[in-house]
Design a protein around this motif. Sequence first.
Motif, PDB file in Angstrom:
ATOM      1  N   PHE A  87      21.963  -9.148  12.903  1.00 11.32           N
ATOM      2  CA  PHE A  87      22.040  -8.850  14.337  1.00 11.32           C
ATOM      3  C   PHE A  87      21.636 -10.028  15.232  1.00 11.32           C
ATOM      4  O   PHE A  87      21.998 -10.044  16.410  1.00 11.32           O
ATOM      5  CB  PHE A  87      21.144  -7.641  14.655  1.00 11.32           C
ATOM      6  N   ARG A  88      20.883 -10.980  14.702  1.00 12.08           N
ATOM      7  CA  ARG A  88      20.509 -12.155  15.494  1.00 12.08           C
ATOM      8  C   ARG A  88      20.375 -13.342  14.552  1.00 12.08           C
ATOM      9  O   ARG A  88      19.263 -13.725  14.173  1.00 12.08           O
ATOM     10  CB  ARG A  88      19.197 -11.894  16.242  1.00 12.08           C
ATOM     11  N   PRO A  89      21.506 -13.941  14.180  1.00 13.72           N
ATOM     12  CA  PRO A  89      21.489 -14.989  13.143  1.00 13.72           C
ATOM     13  C   PRO A  89      20.639 -16.199  13.486  1.00 13.72           C
ATOM     14  O   PRO A  89      20.166 -16.890  12.580  1.00 13.72           O
ATOM     15  CB  PRO A  89      22.980 -15.376  13.027  1.00 13.72           C
ATOM     16  N   GLN A  90      20.437 -16.503  14.772  1.00 16.33           N
ATOM     17  CA  GLN A  90      19.632 -17.665  15.153  1.00 16.33           C
ATOM     18  C   GLN A  90      18.139 -17.394  15.053  1.00 16.33           C
ATOM     19  O   GLN A  90      17.320 -18.285  15.305  1.00 16.33           O
ATOM     20  CB  GLN A  90      19.980 -18.125  16.572  1.00 16.33           C
ATOM     21  N   GLY A  91      17.727 -16.170  14.685  1.00 10.51           N
ATOM     22  CA  GLY A  91      16.317 -15.823  14.610  1.00 10.51           C
ATOM     23  C   GLY A  91      15.863 -15.094  15.841  1.00 10.51           C
ATOM     24  O   GLY A  91      16.498 -15.133  16.896  1.00 10.51           O
ATOM     25  N   LEU A  92      14.726 -14.422  15.736  1.00 12.38           N
ATOM     26  CA  LEU A  92      14.244 -13.591  16.832  1.00 12.38           C
ATOM     27  C   LEU A  92      13.982 -14.396  18.090  1.00 12.38           C
ATOM     28  O   LEU A  92      14.294 -13.951  19.200  1.00 12.38           O
ATOM     29  CB  LEU A  92      12.975 -12.856  16.397  1.00 12.38           C
ATOM     30  N   LEU A  93      13.408 -15.578  17.938  1.00 11.63           N
ATOM     31  CA  LEU A  93      13.104 -16.421  19.109  1.00 11.63           C
ATOM     32  C   LEU A  93      13.813 -17.764  19.031  1.00 11.63           C
ATOM     33  O   LEU A  93      13.412 -18.725  19.691  1.00 11.63           O
ATOM     34  CB  LEU A  93      11.589 -16.636  19.230  1.00 11.63           C
ATOM     35  N   GLY A  94      14.872 -17.825  18.218  1.00 22.59           N
ATOM     36  CA  GLY A  94      15.635 -19.070  18.102  1.00 22.59           C
ATOM     37  C   GLY A  94      16.564 -19.251  19.285  1.00 22.59           C
ATOM     38  O   GLY A  94      16.914 -18.311  20.002  1.00 22.59           O
ATOM     39  N   VAL A 129      17.657  -9.400  10.520  1.00 23.09           N
ATOM     40  CA  VAL A 129      17.697 -10.464  11.526  1.00 23.09           C
ATOM     41  C   VAL A 129      18.984 -11.265  11.402  1.00 23.09           C
ATOM     42  O   VAL A 129      19.641 -11.586  12.412  1.00 23.09           O
ATOM     43  CB  VAL A 129      16.460 -11.369  11.385  1.00 23.09           C
ATOM     44  N   LEU A 130      19.382 -11.608  10.183  1.00 25.88           N
ATOM     45  CA  LEU A 130      20.616 -12.363   9.990  1.00 25.88           C
ATOM     46  C   LEU A 130      21.844 -11.582  10.449  1.00 25.88           C
ATOM     47  O   LEU A 130      22.817 -12.162  10.944  1.00 25.88           O
ATOM     48  CB  LEU A 130      20.767 -12.752   8.520  1.00 25.88           C
ATOM     49  N   ILE A 189       0.829  -1.207   0.000  1.00 27.44           N
ATOM     50  CA  ILE A 189       0.000   0.000   0.000  1.00 27.44           C
ATOM     51  C   ILE A 189       0.864   1.258   0.000  1.00 27.44           C
ATOM     52  O   ILE A 189       0.647   2.185  -0.800  1.00 27.44           O
ATOM     53  CB  ILE A 189      -0.940   0.005   1.223  1.00 27.44           C
ATOM     54  N   TYR A 190       1.856   1.304   0.875  1.00 25.81           N
ATOM     55  CA  TYR A 190       2.628   2.539   1.064  1.00 25.81           C
ATOM     56  C   TYR A 190       3.963   2.545   0.320  1.00 25.81           C
ATOM     57  O   TYR A 190       4.506   3.613   0.056  1.00 25.81           O
ATOM     58  CB  TYR A 190       2.869   2.766   2.557  1.00 25.81           C
ATOM     59  N   PHE A 191       4.507   1.363   0.007  1.00 30.26           N
ATOM     60  CA  PHE A 191       5.758   1.281  -0.761  1.00 30.26           C
ATOM     61  C   PHE A 191       5.602   0.224  -1.845  1.00 30.26           C
ATOM     62  O   PHE A 191       6.289  -0.809  -1.816  1.00 30.26           O
ATOM     63  CB  PHE A 191       6.935   0.921   0.149  1.00 30.26           C
ATOM     64  N   PRO A 192       4.696   0.433  -2.799  1.00 34.31           N
ATOM     65  CA  PRO A 192       4.388  -0.640  -3.765  1.00 34.31           C
ATOM     66  C   PRO A 192       5.587  -1.094  -4.580  1.00 34.31           C
ATOM     67  O   PRO A 192       5.688  -2.272  -4.921  1.00 34.31           O
ATOM     68  CB  PRO A 192       3.305  -0.008  -4.652  1.00 34.31           C
ATOM     69  N   THR A 193       6.517  -0.194  -4.857  1.00 32.21           N
ATOM     70  CA  THR A 193       7.684  -0.569  -5.653  1.00 32.21           C
ATOM     71  C   THR A 193       8.655  -1.414  -4.853  1.00 32.21           C
ATOM     72  O   THR A 193       9.365  -2.256  -5.408  1.00 32.21           O
ATOM     73  CB  THR A 193       8.399   0.685  -6.178  1.00 32.21           C
ATOM     74  N   TYR A 194       8.695  -1.211  -3.538  1.00 31.44           N
ATOM     75  CA  TYR A 194       9.703  -1.864  -2.703  1.00 31.44           C
ATOM     76  C   TYR A 194       9.091  -2.841  -1.703  1.00 31.44           C
ATOM     77  O   TYR A 194       9.712  -3.168  -0.689  1.00 31.44           O
ATOM     78  CB  TYR A 194      10.499  -0.802  -1.934  1.00 31.44           C
ATOM     79  N   ALA A 195       7.885  -3.331  -1.958  1.00 32.75           N
ATOM     80  CA  ALA A 195       7.221  -4.224  -1.007  1.00 32.75           C
ATOM     81  C   ALA A 195       8.014  -5.514  -0.809  1.00 32.75           C
ATOM     82  O   ALA A 195       8.209  -5.978   0.317  1.00 32.75           O
ATOM     83  CB  ALA A 195       5.805  -4.538  -1.481  1.00 32.75           C
ATOM     84  N   VAL A 196       8.496  -6.112  -1.910  1.00 29.15           N
ATOM     85  CA  VAL A 196       9.280  -7.346  -1.800  1.00 29.15           C
ATOM     86  C   VAL A 196      10.608  -7.073  -1.120  1.00 29.15           C
ATOM     87  O   VAL A 196      11.089  -7.869  -0.302  1.00 29.15           O
ATOM     88  CB  VAL A 196       9.493  -7.964  -3.198  1.00 29.15           C
ATOM     89  N   VAL A 197      11.214  -5.919  -1.444  1.00 27.68           N
ATOM     90  CA  VAL A 197      12.494  -5.566  -0.833  1.00 27.68           C
ATOM     91  C   VAL A 197      12.344  -5.424   0.675  1.00 27.68           C
ATOM     92  O   VAL A 197      13.222  -5.829   1.445  1.00 27.68           O
ATOM     93  CB  VAL A 197      13.032  -4.253  -1.448  1.00 27.68           C
ATOM     94  N   LEU A 198      11.214  -4.881   1.127  1.00 27.92           N
ATOM     95  CA  LEU A 198      10.983  -4.695   2.559  1.00 27.92           C
ATOM     96  C   LEU A 198      10.989  -6.032   3.289  1.00 27.92           C
ATOM     97  O   LEU A 198      11.551  -6.151   4.394  1.00 27.92           O
ATOM     98  CB  LEU A 198       9.644  -3.987   2.768  1.00 27.92           C
ATOM     99  N   THR A 199      10.407  -7.047   2.688  1.00 24.07           N
ATOM    100  CA  THR A 199      10.397  -8.377   3.304  1.00 24.07           C
ATOM    101  C   THR A 199      11.810  -8.906   3.491  1.00 24.07           C
ATOM    102  O   THR A 199      12.175  -9.403   4.565  1.00 24.07           O
ATOM    103  CB  THR A 199       9.590  -9.352   2.431  1.00 24.07           C
ATOM    104  N   PHE A 200      12.637  -8.777   2.461  1.00 21.53           N
ATOM    105  CA  PHE A 200      13.987  -9.311   2.562  1.00 21.53           C
ATOM    106  C   PHE A 200      14.894  -8.430   3.410  1.00 21.53           C
ATOM    107  O   PHE A 200      15.881  -8.914   3.958  1.00 21.53           O
ATOM    108  CB  PHE A 200      14.562  -9.522   1.165  1.00 21.53           C
ATOM    109  N   LEU A 201      14.562  -7.143   3.531  1.00 17.70           N
ATOM    110  CA  LEU A 201      15.313  -6.297   4.459  1.00 17.70           C
ATOM    111  C   LEU A 201      15.136  -6.771   5.900  1.00 17.70           C
ATOM    112  O   LEU A 201      16.071  -6.724   6.701  1.00 17.70           O
ATOM    113  CB  LEU A 201      14.866  -4.838   4.323  1.00 17.70           C
ATOM    114  N   ILE A 202      13.911  -7.207   6.238  1.00 17.38           N
ATOM    115  CA  ILE A 202      13.683  -7.771   7.571  1.00 17.38           C
ATOM    116  C   ILE A 202      14.558  -8.995   7.777  1.00 17.38           C
ATOM    117  O   ILE A 202      15.209  -9.152   8.823  1.00 17.38           O
ATOM    118  CB  ILE A 202      12.191  -8.116   7.750  1.00 17.38           C
ATOM    119  N   MET A 203      14.617  -9.875   6.783  1.00 22.53           N
ATOM    120  CA  MET A 203      15.425 -11.082   6.901  1.00 22.53           C
ATOM    121  C   MET A 203      16.909 -10.743   7.029  1.00 22.53           C
ATOM    122  O   MET A 203      17.621 -11.313   7.865  1.00 22.53           O
ATOM    123  CB  MET A 203      15.190 -11.989   5.693  1.00 22.53           C
ATOM    124  N   VAL A 204      17.378  -9.799   6.219  1.00 23.22           N
ATOM    125  CA  VAL A 204      18.787  -9.408   6.279  1.00 23.22           C
ATOM    126  C   VAL A 204      19.123  -8.797   7.639  1.00 23.22           C
ATOM    127  O   VAL A 204      20.175  -9.078   8.227  1.00 23.22           O
ATOM    128  CB  VAL A 204      19.120  -8.428   5.134  1.00 23.22           C
TER     129      VAL A 204
END
Length: 340
Positions: free
Chosen positions: A331-338, A328-329, A311-326
Amino acid sequence: MRDWARAHPIWTGIAALLVLILLYLILAVWPEWIDSILRSKKIFLSALFNGITLGGLYFLVASGFTLIFGLMRNVNLAHGSLYLMGGYIGYYVSYTTGYWLLAFPIAFVVVGFVGVLLQFFVFRRMEGEDLRQTLVTIGISIVIADLLLWVVGGDFYVITPPDWLSGPLETGIITSQRVRSSGEVTNFYLSYPMVRIVIFCASVVIGVGMWLLLNRTRIGMLIRAGVDDRDMLSATGARIQLVFAGVFAFGAGLAGMAGVVGGTFQSVAPGEDIRFLLASLVVVIVGGMGSIPGAALGALLIGLAEQIGSIYFPTYAVVLTFLIMVGVLAFRPQGLLGRT
């Protein structure tokens, strides 16, 4: 949870502040400056609830994946194909019988049986060989996808829910107000599809049940013990291969049920297997391998990122998902609750 809050007071305060801000955005009548920034409250709330319910769907897929990949250390890249198979089975069952609810147990049983076959003929013979498991299951996923394309074709299929779930639900949340010339205030409320709310609640129940099964039952103890030290558990006389076959069947069955949910939410079509396999991988990486609460948190974050980003970043919606993953990897490679 209390121990974590005491150990991380700053993060606890930040989380509490974000929750308060979110509650204000949901419940309060927006002033004009917030309405202009976020377009409108109705658009924001629709994206928010769509993200939460999409997170419920991602959790159903990823919870089975985290059982197989995170707990049992089996790299099953055919998991997305099991999702697609469950969706097609659910469509034909609901279409031929007229009973939407009947599609769930049948998809669970059939896809769970396929999972048992995979565990017996593939993973049992490749224990600890991650590369071979990866390559073989990629090949299996391609074969299953091509067989499904040959059998059902390349059309889009939508699973129709029953009439009592088809209509919208009045949430009681005010989206806007209009003041008439007489001074009377008219409130406009948000309506949301009933089927999405019901299925999200069902995913919460399934998640709580899985956590209780793994952490509060003897079967869960056997599963966790077998993952940590398989030889020692076998020495006690436990039938570890039977336990692992049951776990694999349950994880595959959840993927099949998720296919029915996905076909009801959106549609079932070729290519959805790859999409949901990637989503499951991202959810497990973000939440932490083998963690059911982590899968729930990761699915919620990814679902919100996709919907709010579209809705708010239609061009970068997919990028936003992978930015979250990057992030986490990094600053916390084992995952948020790993587990560390």
